[in-house]
Design a protein around this motif. Structure first.
Motif, PDB file in Angstrom:
ATOM      1  N   LYS A  16       0.834  -1.175   0.097  1.00  0.00           N
ATOM      2  CA  LYS A  16       0.103  -0.091  -0.017  1.00  0.00           C
ATOM      3  C   LYS A  16       0.992   1.292  -0.033  1.00  0.00           C
ATOM      4  O   LYS A  16       0.275   2.295  -0.396  1.00  0.00           O
ATOM      5  CB  LYS A  16      -0.965  -0.074   1.243  1.00  0.00           C
ATOM      6  N   ALA A  45      -6.139  -1.382   6.099  1.00  0.00           N
ATOM      7  CA  ALA A  45      -6.356  -2.704   5.647  1.00  0.00           C
ATOM      8  C   ALA A  45      -5.134  -3.666   5.847  1.00  0.00           C
ATOM      9  O   ALA A  45      -4.019  -3.220   5.415  1.00  0.00           O
ATOM     10  CB  ALA A  45      -6.933  -2.692   4.098  1.00  0.00           C
ATOM     11  N   THR A  47      -3.898  -7.983   5.164  1.00  0.00           N
ATOM     12  CA  THR A  47      -4.297  -9.330   4.660  1.00  0.00           C
ATOM     13  C   THR A  47      -4.372 -10.197   5.802  1.00  0.00           C
ATOM     14  O   THR A  47      -3.890  -9.670   6.860  1.00  0.00           O
ATOM     15  CB  THR A  47      -3.004  -9.829   3.787  1.00  0.00           C
ATOM     16  N   SER A 286      -8.144  -4.491  -4.318  1.00  0.00           N
ATOM     17  CA  SER A 286      -7.134  -4.714  -3.263  1.00  0.00           C
ATOM     18  C   SER A 286      -6.147  -5.979  -3.793  1.00  0.00           C
ATOM     19  O   SER A 286      -5.896  -6.114  -4.785  1.00  0.00           O
ATOM     20  CB  SER A 286      -7.710  -5.544  -1.948  1.00  0.00           C
ATOM     21  N   LEU A 313      -6.832  -1.081  -0.343  1.00  0.00           N
ATOM     22  CA  LEU A 313      -8.244  -1.357  -0.174  1.00  0.00           C
ATOM     23  C   LEU A 313      -9.118  -0.237  -0.781  1.00  0.00           C
ATOM     24  O   LEU A 313      -9.275   0.639   0.316  1.00  0.00           O
ATOM     25  CB  LEU A 313      -8.776  -2.212   1.122  1.00  0.00           C
ATOM     26  N   LEU A 332      -9.097  -8.898   4.536  1.00  0.00           N
ATOM     27  CA  LEU A 332      -9.640  -9.518   3.267  1.00  0.00           C
ATOM     28  C   LEU A 332     -10.767 -10.455   3.667  1.00  0.00           C
ATOM     29  O   LEU A 332     -11.523 -10.504   2.799  1.00  0.00           O
ATOM     30  CB  LEU A 332      -8.605 -10.498   2.453  1.00  0.00           C
TER      31      LEU A 332
END
Length: 485
Positions: A16, A45, A47, A286, A313, A332
């Motif tokens: 990101k 955001a 994972t 994403s 995201l 996610l």
């Protein structure tokens, strides 16, 4: 909330930090920036696992890795527990996948799709068996190629991504109009900017090597020394052959691949608009995890630092706040309830225990504060690692090793580990308490190792796996994996 179609675009290994709308001063991502401008950008955001197969299994099922038990890149999703695709299909919605999924096999109905176009799954239905071996981490010699090969050019992956963009555009033009009865879901999975770090020249040329930034904390004396990281560096030995020019070529190539990805996303979004579907479709972008990109002398993924576990995201479309940045931590796993709500499907009572919440509700401030989880049990992990967010703090728990704690408000680049500082003993204790409400870290670690040992035996034993060697990345359809020992 108005039911609409949903286009979900997932890339692979996109940090990101390397995105214009997330504040990077150099990287050119005009299409993703425009998507963020007309929608909501989630700034915290993550994972659910910073490696492909487990992260994607969590995304499919809306469940954490220790629940799905897809621990690594050899134990892949097989269609159970049910995915958001299964739930949508049960209610009459059409669901299509184009591109990389990274499940066990291409069995569309079992995987939760009506069709899989150009699918990429684990190699030979077996995947990365070497990552199962964690009692004594094997050195992965193929990692040494990352730096020397970096630069301008074309690869199997760049060709594959172009074909994915073309297939998605064609589907939106020709197939989408056939599914007017109920909203549809289209998943598009690109592989960029995943290595090899070889970027098409027109995109590589956007980033002169002399002008790309030097990785933070890259010098030997600056790198954090933690047993988990030291073991990982020896196993995933990406950095060993790097010299200064190679570092700059690798970063320029990664930036170029991000802009190449953005260009392909632009093709898909233009096709959506050209089909007259933009006003009837929510779009989410994403990735499955990030990339350390040389920070702290680390490349690839597999750590809980923001570069690796943090993900972009972005969501836009009807009922999505425009020009909004949402700071609530999300993962996610929130994709599952988002798909159900976006298409106007009815939540299934069997999914009441899912940990996620709809991103549509989160963006509008309708979800109370939660503890989100990322975990890692795969290649290079001498022990299990877990990450949660607690307000301004990020807590990283290692089974049997010292924890890490970072204050992301005052230290967003995670340069000062507070985990062992006396002033933060109570904060560490509170974070560990919150973690244990979500997962039993020791219990999940034992379960992962037991499942991995059983998988090793099913695949001929440790010696056979070591002899077989490993591959660097899963090849696209029609290509073969190159093995290294």
């Amino acid at each position: 909330m108005k039911p609409t179609n949903l286009l979900f675009i997932m890339s692979d290994e996109h940090s990101k930090r390397v995105l214009g709308c997330y504040g990077h001063p150099q990287v050119k991502t005009p299409h993703l920036d425009a998507l963020a401008a007309r929608g909501t950008r989630f700034t915290s955001a993550y994972t659910n696992c910073p490696i492909c197969v487990p992260g994607r299994a969590s995304f499919a099922t809306g469940r954490y890795v220790h629940e799905v038990r897809c621990w690594d890149n050899a134990i892949a999703y097989t269609g159970t527990p049910p995915s958001w695709g299964h739930r949508l299909m049960e209610q009459g919605h059409h669901v299509t996948a184009i591109g990389k999924l990274h499940y066990k096999d291409s069995l569309p109905q079992a995987n939760g799709f009506h069709e899989e176009i150009l699918p990429l799954h684990i190699v030979n239905g077996v995947g990365d068996l070497l990552g199962l071996i964690r009692d004594e981490l094997p050195r992965r010699a193929g990692s040494l190629k990352l730096g020397p090969e970096a630069g301008p050019g074309e690869s199997e992956y760049t060709h594959y991504d172009r074909s994915i963009a073309d297939a998605a555009a064609d589907w939106l033009k020709r197939a989408a109009p056939k599914h007017r009865g109920k909203p549809w879901a289209l998943y598009v999975g690109f592989v960029s900017p995943h290595f090899p770090l070889i970027a098409p020249p027109q995109f590589y040329g956007l980033y002169p090597e002399s002008q790309v930034p030097w990785p933070d904390m890259y010098g030997e004396a600056e790198r954090p020394r933690h047993p988990f990281l030291e073991a990982m560096r020896k196993c995933l030995c990406f950095d060993e052959p790097f010299d200064a020019p190679m570092v700059r070529r690798a970063i320029a190539a990664y930036f170029g691949l991000v802009s190449f990805l953005d260009d392909n996303i632009g093709k898909v979004l233009r096709a959506l608009d050209g089909a007259g579907l933009s006003e009837q479709t929510r779009v989410i972008y994403s990735t499955d995890h990030g990339d350390n990109l040389g920070t702290r002398g680390l490349w690839g993924k597999s750590t809980m630092y923001e570069e690796s576990a943090g993900i972009p995201l972005i969501m836009a479309g009807p009922d999505v706040p425009a020009g909004h940045a949402c700071a609530a931590p999300v993962t996610l796993a929130d994709g599952f309830p988002t798909f159900i709500q976006a298409l106007g499907a009815q939540p299934d009572p069997r999914d009441r225990d899912l940990p996620g919440a709809s991103l549509l509700d989160i963006a509008r401030g309708r979800v109370p504060e939660r503890t989100i989880l990322s975990e890692y049990h795969a290649a290079g992990a001498v022990t299990a690692s877990y990450m949660i967010r607690h307000g301004r703090y990020k807590y990283i728990h290692y089974v049997g090793l010292p924890p890490m704690l970072f204050d992301l408000e005052s230290d967003p680049y995670e340069r000062r580990d507070l985990g062992q500082e006396p002033a933060f003993v109570q904060t560490v204790a509170e974070c560990e308490r919150l973690l244990r409400k979500v997962v039993d870290p020791e219990g999940a670690d034992r379960l992962a190792r037991a499942d991995q040992r059983a998988h090793i035996e099913r695949n001929g034993g440790k010696d056979a796996i070591l002899k077989r060697g490993h591959f660097r990345y899963s090849p696209p359809p029609g290509a073969k994996a190159a093995f290294y020992s």
